[in-house]
Design an enzyme around this catalytic site. Sequence first.
Site, PDB file in Angstrom:
ATOM      1  NE  ARG A 107     -11.494  14.175 -30.148  1.00 45.76           N
ATOM      2  CZ  ARG A 107     -11.556  13.718 -28.778  1.00 45.76           C
ATOM      3  NH1 ARG A 107      -9.797  13.988 -28.875  1.00 45.76           N
ATOM      4  NH2 ARG A 107     -12.523  13.782 -28.180  1.00 45.76           N
ATOM      5  CG  ASP A 152      -0.916  17.344 -22.065  1.00 44.47           C
ATOM      6  OD1 ASP A 152      -0.344  16.603 -21.508  1.00 44.47           O
ATOM      7  OD2 ASP A 152      -1.963  17.370 -21.933  1.00 44.47           O
ATOM      8  CE1 TYR A 163      -4.309   1.975   0.534  1.00 39.92           C
ATOM      9  CE2 TYR A 163      -2.880   3.403   1.237  1.00 39.92           C
ATOM     10  CZ  TYR A 163      -4.420   3.195   0.220  1.00 39.92           C
ATOM     11  OH  TYR A 163      -5.184   3.847   0.849  1.00 39.92           O
ATOM     12  CE  LYS A 201      -3.994   9.729 -24.429  1.00 37.86           C
ATOM     13  NZ  LYS A 201      -4.211   9.679 -23.180  1.00 37.86           N
ATOM     14  CG  PHE A 205      -6.392  16.992 -24.391  1.00 31.52           C
ATOM     15  CD1 PHE A 205      -7.368  16.528 -25.573  1.00 31.52           C
ATOM     16  CD2 PHE A 205      -7.161  15.730 -23.434  1.00 31.52           C
ATOM     17  CE1 PHE A 205      -7.666  14.896 -25.662  1.00 31.52           C
ATOM     18  CE2 PHE A 205      -7.995  14.975 -23.241  1.00 31.52           C
ATOM     19  CZ  PHE A 205      -7.747  14.335 -24.787  1.00 31.52           C
ATOM     20  CB  THR A 206     -11.936  15.737 -23.608  1.00 24.34           C
ATOM     21  OG1 THR A 206     -11.045  15.730 -24.209  1.00 24.34           O
ATOM     22  CG2 THR A 206     -12.342  17.135 -25.483  1.00 24.34           C
ATOM     23  CG  PHE A 210     -16.638  13.447 -27.194  1.00 25.04           C
ATOM     24  CD1 PHE A 210     -16.289  14.959 -26.684  1.00 25.04           C
ATOM     25  CD2 PHE A 210     -15.419  12.268 -27.057  1.00 25.04           C
ATOM     26  CE1 PHE A 210     -15.389  14.976 -25.132  1.00 25.04           C
ATOM     27  CE2 PHE A 210     -14.229  13.332 -25.851  1.00 25.04           C
ATOM     28  CZ  PHE A 210     -14.595  13.582 -24.853  1.00 25.04           C
TER      29      PHE A 210
HETATM   30  N1  F0G Z   1      -3.705  15.557 -22.278  1.00 26.40           N
HETATM   31  C1  F0G Z   1      -4.064  14.512 -23.702  1.00 26.40           C
HETATM   32  C2  F0G Z   1      -3.545  15.651 -24.771  1.00 26.40           C
HETATM   33  C3  F0G Z   1      -3.982  13.628 -24.347  1.00 26.40           C
HETATM   34  O1  F0G Z   1      -4.240  13.498 -25.357  1.00 26.40           O
HETATM   35  C4  F0G Z   1      -4.760  12.981 -22.970  1.00 26.40           C
HETATM   36  C5  F0G Z   1      -6.157  11.818 -23.384  1.00 26.40           C
HETATM   37  C6  F0G Z   1      -4.601  13.779 -21.665  1.00 26.40           C
HETATM   38  C7  F0G Z   1      -4.638  15.035 -21.540  1.00 26.40           C
HETATM   39  C8  F0G Z   1      -5.930  13.091 -20.753  1.00 26.40           C
HETATM   40  O2  F0G Z   1      -5.277  11.927 -20.629  1.00 26.40           O
HETATM   41  O3  F0G Z   1      -6.287  10.000 -21.578  1.00 26.40           O
HETATM   42  O4  F0G Z   1      -5.038   9.138 -19.459  1.00 26.40           O
HETATM   43  O5  F0G Z   1      -7.099  10.314 -18.611  1.00 26.40           O
HETATM   44  N2  F0G Z   1      -6.402  11.934 -24.956  1.00 26.40           N
HETATM   45  C9  F0G Z   1      -6.835  10.482 -24.759  1.00 26.40           C
HETATM   46  C10 F0G Z   1      -7.214  10.738 -27.182  1.00 26.40           C
HETATM   47  C11 F0G Z   1      -7.865   9.948 -24.977  1.00 26.40           C
HETATM   48  O6  F0G Z   1      -7.488   9.243 -27.258  1.00 26.40           O
HETATM   49  O7  F0G Z   1      -6.069  11.089 -27.260  1.00 26.40           O
HETATM   50  P1  F0G Z   1      -6.001  10.654 -19.671  1.00 26.40           P
END
Ligand code: F0G
Length: 461
Positions: A385, A218, A75, A261, A127-128, A452
């Site tokens: 997108r 990021d 833990y 990624k 980014f979303t 989305f």
């Molecule tokens: N920042 C970027 C540039 C991303 O592309 C993503 C995730 C995140 C943050 C968030 O990270 O998913 O680990 O919580 N992108 C995915 C995509 C979902 O399909 O582009 P996460």
Amino acid sequence: MSQKKRSWAEPYKIKTVELLKMTTREERVRALAEAGNNTFLIKSEDVYIDLLTDSGTNAMSDVQWAGMMIGDEAYAGSKNFYNLEEMVQKYYGYKYLVPTHQGRGAENIISQILIKKGDYVPGNMYFTTTRLHQELAGGSFVDVIIDEAHDSTHPHPFKGNVDLNKLDALVKKVGAEKIPYITIGVTVNMAGGQPVSMENLRQVRKYCQQHKIRVVLDATRAIENAYFIKLRENGYTDKTIPEILREMCSYSDAATMSGKKDLLVNIGGFLALNEWDVFEEARNLVVVYEGLHTYGGLAGRDMEAMARGIEEAVQYDHIKARIGQVEYVGQRLIELGVPIVQPVGGHAVFLDAKKFLPHLKQDQFPAQTLAAELYLESGIRAMERGIVSAGRNKETGDHYYPKLELVRLTFPRRVYTQAHCDVLVESIESLYARRNEIKGFKMTYEPKYLRFFQARFEQLK
Ligand code: F0G
């Protein structure tokens, strides 16, 4: 003597395989109808080549799998945490590490700590999840990316760059004290995986230091960004990927990371920091949202796989082949006259749906439609997108109408071969040939957050 250009090939051989299911058109029609024409809602077993995302879909190496077996599932104080911390310090150069279950866990924590209600957070295109966490923390996101990023064919080599004039205009308008930090995505996902130059990072750093604004990277695809710097920026040709990566990070105070990624894992992320005070607060807060500060929602084995992933991800041969594969598909589509975002970015080829389907209005969801049609054509799954991803303006309630209306063909790392790429190109070619027959969509269900993912659509008559 002129040298013939040699092809690259995948710098690995395949040891384990996962069999793919081929579907009939009839089966795909049914699967797509059940999914409300949203590729996010299609069952993975009904997909032939899955280009929905490069997130968590990578193939791990034997060395990473071996690391999974030495997961220390304590833990507190897992040895895998310390391995990961060492790798982050070595390759990214930040002092402190807070692991999180994935990138958005880190985004939540940094947003909660640094943003006060009424603040503004500039960024090089949104980014979303990043923007949503900033908004949930009481901030407003402001796009300060260069205009070229919104133009799908502009050949700018660093379309992810921050426009310092836009940043300065925001500072003049709202005051630097209302701007806790700027987020810089390297590369910029929503712009098409476009990189930021070192020169630009340096300038942003200098400007922000003068105005006491933090810089948060990021760093999700920072290694891909480093490769583009090596390829395209003067003075970096002879530098190694780790050298470039360290320098990029040195112009920031912190980084959020989705390890799913660049770092070649299926799950994991972190927040990396240089300031003790912010780290201390993050280490406190992570316990609330994720888990103790030495695991942050991850199993020990996941941290080990990510630590090992870092070392593999910065290898030149790896990154060259990874981006080479994306480039290969991009170039073939360009030769066929298919409209795509150019230059081709790091993790994906983006089809320009406005140009592919010019007869559709943006509120008929051209990118959503195109992604659905590609699935029908060949069982290949891509992601919208465009207007659906952009969501609604929280003040006016209307859709945001982004300039870019794209379908993202995202390449998982080390998963598909060149032959899969050829099948993909041929499918798009036949879709392009019958583009005039394609009808748009209307939205029949719209979730409140990140619509989305779960929205549903019907084809217009
Ligand atoms: N920042 C970027 C540039 C991303 O592309 C993503 C995730 C995140 C943050 C968030 O990270 O998913 O680990 O919580 N992108 C995915 C995509 C979902 O399909 O582009 P996460």
